[in-house]
Write a protein that holds these residues in place. Sequence first.
Motif, PDB file in Angstrom:
ATOM      1  N   ILE A   1      30.065  35.950  31.000  1.00 54.73           N
ATOM      2  CA  ILE A   1      29.792  34.649  30.389  1.00 54.73           C
ATOM      3  C   ILE A   1      28.486  34.741  29.593  1.00 54.73           C
ATOM      4  O   ILE A   1      27.483  35.265  30.077  1.00 54.73           O
ATOM      5  N   ALA A   2      28.532  34.227  28.356  1.00 56.20           N
ATOM      6  CA  ALA A   2      27.379  34.368  27.471  1.00 56.20           C
ATOM      7  C   ALA A   2      26.541  33.101  27.389  1.00 56.20           C
ATOM      8  O   ALA A   2      25.400  33.141  26.942  1.00 56.20           O
TER       9      ALA A   2
ATOM     10  N   GLU B   1      31.009  29.728  28.032  1.00 53.14           N
ATOM     11  CA  GLU B   1      31.541  30.394  26.845  1.00 53.14           C
ATOM     12  C   GLU B   1      31.520  31.895  27.035  1.00 53.14           C
ATOM     13  O   GLU B   1      30.563  32.441  27.596  1.00 53.14           O
ATOM     14  N   GLY B   2      32.555  32.529  26.562  1.00 50.05           N
ATOM     15  CA  GLY B   2      32.605  33.980  26.659  1.00 50.05           C
ATOM     16  C   GLY B   2      33.757  34.534  25.853  1.00 50.05           C
ATOM     17  O   GLY B   2      34.457  33.796  25.161  1.00 50.05           O
ATOM     18  N   GLU B   3      33.930  35.833  25.925  1.00 46.73           N
ATOM     19  CA  GLU B   3      35.071  36.474  25.277  1.00 46.73           C
ATOM     20  C   GLU B   3      35.919  37.098  26.367  1.00 46.73           C
ATOM     21  O   GLU B   3      35.427  37.904  27.158  1.00 46.73           O
TER      22      GLU B   3
END
Lengths: 201, 416
Positions: B320-321, B334-336
Amino acid sequence: MDYQQDFAKEVYEKVDSGAEIKVCMQCGVCASTCPLREKMKYSPRKLWTLIRAGRRQEVLNCPDIMLCTSCYTCKVRCPRGIPVIDVMHGLAHYALEKGITPREETKKFGEAFWDSIYETGRVDEATVPIKYCLKDGMIAGLKKSLSMLDIGMALMKAKRLTPKLFIPPNFFIPGSHKIKGLKDLQKMLDKAKAMGARKEG
Amino acid sequence: MTDDSMSQAILVVGGGMSGLSAALEAAEAGFKVVLVEKNPYLGGRVAQLHQYFPKLCPPYCGLEINFRRIRSNPRIEYYTLAEVTSVTGQPGDFTVAVKQNPRFVNEKCTGCGKCSEAVTATISNPFNYGLSQIKAAYLAHELAMPQRFVIDPSIAGTEDGQKAFQACPYGAVDLGDKGQDLTFKVSAVVWATGWTPYDPTKIEYYNYDKSPNIITNVMMERLAAPFGPTQGAIQRPGDGQAPKNVAFIQCAGSRDENNLPFCSSICCLASLKQSTYIRSQLPESKVTIYFIDIRAMDRNEDFYTKVKADEGVSFVKSKIALITPTDGGNLILEGENTTTGERFKAEHDLVVLATGMQPNTALNKIPYDVAYDDYGFVLGNQAIIGAGTVRRPSEVVTCVQDGTSAALKAISAARR
């Protein structure tokens, strides 16, 4: 689909900072920290995977590698300390050197930036965009300038753009806005360019 | 005791699982042992856990056995609220200075709790990682060893302190307690001061201090524990509601060159275990575990397989960013997703950060010439014997083994 087995090796050896991506552990933080994440087709993480997979054409033609604005957030956040920005610029440079233009607009803007420095010794928020717009010719340039009118107005409101530069003769008469000792600067730039070319060659 | 018996004594610093194991094994092998603990109670971080993985049994079961072993063993003397201030000499002949901080309550205490009823001041309860307040005259926790109250130094000289003194029917409150300075001559020193959860405020993009509904894994243990701040009811600290959609963020600060560059090895299993707390208590709730890799080694993989079979627990491969709190007290993550390649935003109502283990020797160095690795872990084969999580991140089983191993090393040093 092109797969070139030795592309990863090519990137590690020939692209500036290319070897840095060896330590990537595919966590994906770069993808979500990039302020241009909505504009990117791939994330840096995905690009590194494509490099490892050998997808040479796909990587070198990918506009993303010329989209980086050098904000450095990804480098700060990367848990492995990969200088993502440096790799992106390295890849962009490498693509141009190989005769590929991953993103035409960035290339034009870069040229406008360089020309402005080379011709006057300065860059400012008015001259560079005008040079950039005029790259496509007079009429297309005007159209493009008008399409960006709202940005220009916003910049002026925020006092980031000084309107007086638009008024002749400041802009239209060549040489009106030059620094002292421009010739010396040009000598330095020429030498830097030659050194860069020698390194790449 | 004669000088002779003391010259073979072993000093163990830290009364957690590793220190207890080292002290007991050495004492039961016939050596005199001095055990020094910083907290007012023994048991360390294990005492704060709700359940062990993978068997999900309560840690106090094993701790009580160890406490009984201490009580029945005349060769162990232990000091709580005590810290080592200096170590001089060499193996076979150490002189250790210990400062014992005042407890303001002497051995006459019966644990009746009248002092606690009398005082009004409260302090943030360190045993619950600040999730609750406790009276400034308190028993560290229900099963504390020793069962003796503590008066917080902040009220010792105040009216509240006087109230506690007057309320005690046994004359156990001693407001003039100055603590004591002790010196021990021992032949071996075992250092088992344990670990500290990594400070989550250092991972600024997780906004830990911006929302009460972002907690750490150690806080989750307290939320689920029957003697915890909520009597075992899993609630959002923000509003006391039962969470419906919980996120676990693995490697929160771990395996990250900007924070803790190493893997703490226990957080994956801890989160898998905690997901069973939530799923068994709140069957309607969903759990999502965001991970880079799940590191469930050896037999622990069976536990991972078991949790994965639960449809209420999903796994998303992503670091998670960014965590953004919403006005409603929820959190946007948010993340990828690196399996599908898609960037995502996900809303959860409780986020648990699986923060890693920072060795206490990284934060407080041993007052002796000791070599550490880059992260502050104590290296092996030295004059002072490291044990447990000051040597490497490890779960409880490994700490018991390592404590026993440290006892053996200490014995061989004492025998030399």
